[in-house]
Design a protein around this motif. Structure first.
Motif, PDB file in Angstrom:
ATOM      1  N   VAL A 122       1.019   5.118   0.765  1.00 22.14           N
ATOM      2  CA  VAL A 122       0.325   6.235   1.409  1.00 22.14           C
ATOM      3  C   VAL A 122       0.991   7.523   0.932  1.00 22.14           C
ATOM      4  O   VAL A 122       2.214   7.669   1.032  1.00 22.14           O
ATOM      5  CB  VAL A 122       0.405   6.135   2.946  1.00 22.14           C
ATOM      6  CG1 VAL A 122      -0.309   7.317   3.598  1.00 22.14           C
ATOM      7  CG2 VAL A 122      -0.190   4.817   3.428  1.00 22.14           C
TER       8      VAL A 122
ATOM      9  N   ALA B 276       0.861  -1.187   0.000  1.00 24.45           N
ATOM     10  CA  ALA B 276       0.000   0.000   0.000  1.00 24.45           C
ATOM     11  C   ALA B 276       0.892   1.230   0.000  1.00 24.45           C
ATOM     12  O   ALA B 276       1.833   1.321   0.796  1.00 24.45           O
ATOM     13  CB  ALA B 276      -0.903   0.000   1.227  1.00 24.45           C
TER      14      ALA B 276
ATOM     15  N   VAL C   2      -3.878  10.865   1.911  1.00 26.41           N
ATOM     16  CA  VAL C   2      -4.235  11.630   3.110  1.00 26.41           C
ATOM     17  C   VAL C   2      -4.014  13.104   2.810  1.00 26.41           C
ATOM     18  O   VAL C   2      -3.310  13.447   1.867  1.00 26.41           O
ATOM     19  CB  VAL C   2      -3.404  11.180   4.335  1.00 26.41           C
ATOM     20  CG1 VAL C   2      -3.739   9.751   4.714  1.00 26.41           C
ATOM     21  CG2 VAL C   2      -1.908  11.323   4.064  1.00 26.41           C
TER      22      VAL C   2
ATOM     23  N   ILE D  73      -2.139  -0.844  -3.444  1.00 25.80           N
ATOM     24  CA  ILE D  73      -3.268  -0.124  -2.860  1.00 25.80           C
ATOM     25  C   ILE D  73      -2.821   1.336  -2.719  1.00 25.80           C
ATOM     26  O   ILE D  73      -1.706   1.586  -2.266  1.00 25.80           O
ATOM     27  CB  ILE D  73      -3.578  -0.690  -1.456  1.00 25.80           C
ATOM     28  CG1 ILE D  73      -3.886  -2.189  -1.521  1.00 25.80           C
ATOM     29  CG2 ILE D  73      -4.695   0.103  -0.779  1.00 25.80           C
ATOM     30  CD1 ILE D  73      -3.720  -2.912  -0.177  1.00 25.80           C
ATOM     31  N   GLU D  74      -3.657   2.286  -3.119  1.00 26.29           N
ATOM     32  CA  GLU D  74      -3.281   3.706  -2.987  1.00 26.29           C
ATOM     33  C   GLU D  74      -4.142   4.356  -1.916  1.00 26.29           C
ATOM     34  O   GLU D  74      -5.358   4.243  -1.941  1.00 26.29           O
ATOM     35  CB  GLU D  74      -3.516   4.445  -4.304  1.00 26.29           C
ATOM     36  CG  GLU D  74      -2.668   3.909  -5.444  1.00 26.29           C
ATOM     37  CD  GLU D  74      -3.086   4.503  -6.785  1.00 26.29           C
ATOM     38  OE1 GLU D  74      -3.658   5.611  -6.786  1.00 26.29           O
ATOM     39  OE2 GLU D  74      -2.848   3.846  -7.811  1.00 26.29           O
ATOM     40  N   ILE D  75      -3.507   5.029  -0.977  1.00 27.99           N
ATOM     41  CA  ILE D  75      -4.239   5.717   0.085  1.00 27.99           C
ATOM     42  C   ILE D  75      -3.761   7.161   0.155  1.00 27.99           C
ATOM     43  O   ILE D  75      -2.579   7.411   0.395  1.00 27.99           O
ATOM     44  CB  ILE D  75      -4.041   5.016   1.443  1.00 27.99           C
ATOM     45  CG1 ILE D  75      -4.527   3.564   1.367  1.00 27.99           C
ATOM     46  CG2 ILE D  75      -4.771   5.776   2.556  1.00 27.99           C
ATOM     47  CD1 ILE D  75      -4.253   2.740   2.615  1.00 27.99           C
TER      48      ILE D  75
ATOM     49  N   ARG E   9      -8.204   7.013   8.207  1.00 28.92           N
ATOM     50  CA  ARG E   9      -8.344   6.862   6.762  1.00 28.92           C
ATOM     51  C   ARG E   9      -7.367   5.808   6.239  1.00 28.92           C
ATOM     52  O   ARG E   9      -7.713   4.990   5.391  1.00 28.92           O
ATOM     53  CB  ARG E   9      -8.089   8.207   6.073  1.00 28.92           C
ATOM     54  CG  ARG E   9      -8.149   8.090   4.564  1.00 28.92           C
ATOM     55  CD  ARG E   9      -7.994   9.432   3.896  1.00 28.92           C
ATOM     56  NE  ARG E   9      -9.133  10.284   4.159  1.00 28.92           N
ATOM     57  CZ  ARG E   9      -9.465  11.329   3.407  1.00 28.92           C
ATOM     58  NH1 ARG E   9      -8.744  11.632   2.344  1.00 28.92           N
ATOM     59  NH2 ARG E   9     -10.501  12.062   3.692  1.00 28.92           N
ATOM     60  N   VAL E  10      -6.160   5.815   6.787  1.00 29.50           N
ATOM     61  CA  VAL E  10      -5.183   4.800   6.375  1.00 29.50           C
ATOM     62  C   VAL E  10      -5.670   3.405   6.782  1.00 29.50           C
ATOM     63  O   VAL E  10      -5.669   2.477   5.973  1.00 29.50           O
ATOM     64  CB  VAL E  10      -3.791   5.090   6.979  1.00 29.50           C
ATOM     65  CG1 VAL E  10      -2.804   3.979   6.610  1.00 29.50           C
ATOM     66  CG2 VAL E  10      -3.265   6.443   6.505  1.00 29.50           C
TER      67      VAL E  10
ATOM     68  N   ASP F  59      -8.719   2.417   7.369  1.00 31.02           N
ATOM     69  CA  ASP F  59      -9.883   2.056   6.559  1.00 31.02           C
ATOM     70  C   ASP F  59      -9.440   1.540   5.188  1.00 31.02           C
ATOM     71  O   ASP F  59      -9.950   0.539   4.697  1.00 31.02           O
ATOM     72  CB  ASP F  59     -10.811   3.266   6.377  1.00 31.02           C
ATOM     73  CG  ASP F  59     -11.606   3.571   7.640  1.00 31.02           C
ATOM     74  OD1 ASP F  59     -11.700   2.691   8.517  1.00 31.02           O
ATOM     75  OD2 ASP F  59     -12.122   4.695   7.761  1.00 31.02           O
ATOM     76  N   GLY F  60      -8.480   2.251   4.592  1.00 31.87           N
ATOM     77  CA  GLY F  60      -7.990   1.841   3.274  1.00 31.87           C
ATOM     78  C   GLY F  60      -7.338   0.468   3.314  1.00 31.87           C
ATOM     79  O   GLY F  60      -7.572  -0.376   2.437  1.00 31.87           O
ATOM     80  N   LEU F  61      -6.541   0.221   4.348  1.00 33.94           N
ATOM     81  CA  LEU F  61      -5.855  -1.069   4.466  1.00 33.94           C
ATOM     82  C   LEU F  61      -6.848  -2.191   4.719  1.00 33.94           C
ATOM     83  O   LEU F  61      -6.763  -3.268   4.121  1.00 33.94           O
ATOM     84  CB  LEU F  61      -4.824  -1.020   5.598  1.00 33.94           C
ATOM     85  CG  LEU F  61      -3.667  -0.039   5.410  1.00 33.94           C
ATOM     86  CD1 LEU F  61      -2.795  -0.006   6.668  1.00 33.94           C
ATOM     87  CD2 LEU F  61      -2.830  -0.429   4.202  1.00 33.94           C
TER      88      LEU F  61
END
Lengths: 369, 369
Positions: A40, A38, A70, A66-68, A84-85, A87-89
């Motif tokens: 971030v 992922a 912030v 995976i792209e997150i 938010r991180v 949740d994304g993971l």
């Protein structure tokens, strides 16, 4: 490419430094795992460098990342961004066998690093710092954290990265103000630990401000070497690592007093170092000429040499909650000479007040700015 | 008093077990530091034991403790409660030289332990478990965490306590249902690691349910010994420590599927162990008679032997996000025999469905309950 090694036994890791480092798949490959990757990052950095990092990861053999995203900025280094991180993971079902890549400046690195430290009780992460401040300081050493309304970096963990990939080429897009803020931490490394670095900076500030690649590599490498030595000797900041906080106790008070995000961290550290040097002078440890040398170098870098005009009492109040306070006794990092910082808990509070009064906007010393 | 030692080099610590342990100031004294002590507890435990712990701390020489109350119950093991702990610590200006005391059950221990792990990047803490579940399992081994809407214990850290003070006298006030939930974890230790403990439980369940002090000390000590061995060999659950999660992958699905707080953790683990044993039988590893022996012992303890009547698909879905999933392959802890658990990632999903179908309410096996 140059590589500095941070020696921490099982947690040792390389810091790769050079132009084009983020495109070098060999720097990522050894750290890929069975699970997912992922990345971030934030909306400022993503359009500039995300595709290049993803391409390098793909060449290294990773599955699509995976792209997150912030928010950008110090005020975003908080619980909400952390959630938010997570949740994304969790939405992507990242397991304990995944790895995080922190692509951005100090905020992204601190935040993503802390997320990695506590996601499912800890997964590895790679630092890909894209600001000078992150390349010379925050990406190395494993300090991760988020801010709390009552103080900066109050919630965090020591979690060493698996690797740091510092591409000085990414500094080409860095806003001028952030470049200077990064130089503040280089100046800090010099004044706290290495007089030769101070002399080099006095000679080469113009090259650095012009973003000369060799000059940037020099300060990133030298800063990482100094930091690696200190961190290897004292990973969890029980002793000498504290010296890297030169200027930070005052600096944190400036950041908090002005409101997070008004002063850049490096700017606050710049003015904070002047206060700490003034305190050293008050305590009879440092000649006034050396404090002046600090001011001169900071001005060369276009950095502030005075804090906001708050009452010394307000500064003291803001510093009382700082992590540097131990057992009720206020501890300060002072200079015995240029390149030799020391921790003291026996300083007269009147000296602290005087040092602050001598280094806030409107005072004669500051007015020279 | 008996003491079990968890051997983890610099992070080694004692587990003190016995009636009156919480009143023994010598158990606290070695861990007091220059800074303050904060006791984290909840409104159920506070009226029963807080004054006794504070008195022991005072006799040990500590300054008056900061008191922080969090809500009771698994649903309170969340961000909000964590923020409350941080607010309390920061308001009292607790520094990095302070120490936390977690007084309560598994929720308080996990939550306060995680708060200690990340407050100012980590301060020490003492576990004072007041439930059987916490005394035999969660207070030992350094696993700390909070829940996330998408999964239990998703955010956490490995942070070993400085000491565990397990007073079996505090179990006198434990609600019957929670006593039984704690016994589930003792049964888990037996079935996963120690056939002799299973035999002992078959003989002594009545004494245990009657809260006989010697019987309680026996199961707490034996559980802590088993756990200490496993944790010393694999602190961060990279290998054998996973075996302590016997019944937990299914158990977490039960807790999440029913909604946190509806099933107690130990109850969910009880039914989860039946599913894991059924899976072991499906895989041809365990004779049906041994699965029956597990059901019988759970019934003796008044524990459930079947999960809620959800479709196997729903269970699989709930388990897919579980930490035990690695590289996309589902891993399960099965039994090769009583007292010998093993980790397998090559089990046919049909066996898993069959094991679930055989162990939910309404199935014939469950109906016997």
């Amino acid at each position: 490419m140059e590589t500095v090694r941070v020696a921490l036994e099982a947690r040792s890791y390389p810091v790769h430094i050079g132009a084009g480092a983020i495109d070098t798949e060999a720097f990522y490959r050894p750290h890929l795992r069975a699970g997912r990757v992922a990345v971030v990052t934030n909306p400022v950095v993503a359009p500039l460098y995300l595709e290049r990092v993803k391409a390098a990861l793909a060449r290294a053999g990773a599955a699509p990342a995976i792209e997150i995203l912030v928010e950008d900025g110090e005020q975003a280094k908080n619980w909400t961004a952390l959630e938010r991180v997570f949740d994304g993971l969790l939405a992507a079902r990242m397991g304990r066998d995944g790895i995080l890549v922190a692509l951005g400046g100090g905020v992204v690195g601190d935040l993503a690093g802390f997320a990695a430290a506590v996601y499912q009780r800890g997964i590895p992460f790679i630092q890909v710092p894209t600001t000078l401040l992150a390349q010379v300081d925050s990406s190395v050493g494993g300090k991760t954290a988020v801010n709390h309304a009552r103080g900066k970096n109050m919630i965090g963990a020591f979690h060493q990265p698996a690797a740091v990939i510092a591409d000085v080429g990414t500094l080409a897009t860095l806003p001028e103000r952030e470049l200077r803020a990064g130089i503040a931490e280089v100046i800090k490394h010099g004044f706290a630990l290495d007089a030769a670095l101070v002399a080099w900076l006095e000679e080469n500030m113009a090259r650095l401000l012009a973003r000369d690649a060799a000059a940037l590599v020099h300060v990133v490498r030298r800063s990482c070497e100094l930091k690696a030595q200190v961190v290897a000797a004292d990973e969890r900041e029980a002793g000498t690592r504290t010296l890297l906080n030169f200027g930070h106790t005052f600096g944190h008070a400036i950041e908090a007093g002005a409101g997070y995000g008004v002063w850049l961290h490096g700017e606050a550290v710049a003015a904070g170092m002047v206060m700490a040097a003034e305190l050293s002078a008050q305590a009879g440890l440092l000649p006034a000429a050396d404090t002046e040398r600090l001011r001169r170098l900071l001005r060369q870098a276009g950095l502030p040499v005075a804090g906001p005009a708050l009452a010394p009492e307000r500064y003291l109040d803001l510093m009382a909650g700082d992590k540097k306070a131990a057992g009720g006794r206020a501890r300060y990092i002072v200079l015995r000479e240029i390149g030799r910082a020391a921790l003291r808990d026996d300083l007269d509070e009147r000296w602290v007040r005087a040092a602050i009064a001598a280094s806030v906007d409107g005072t004669s010393a500051a007015a020279v700015q």
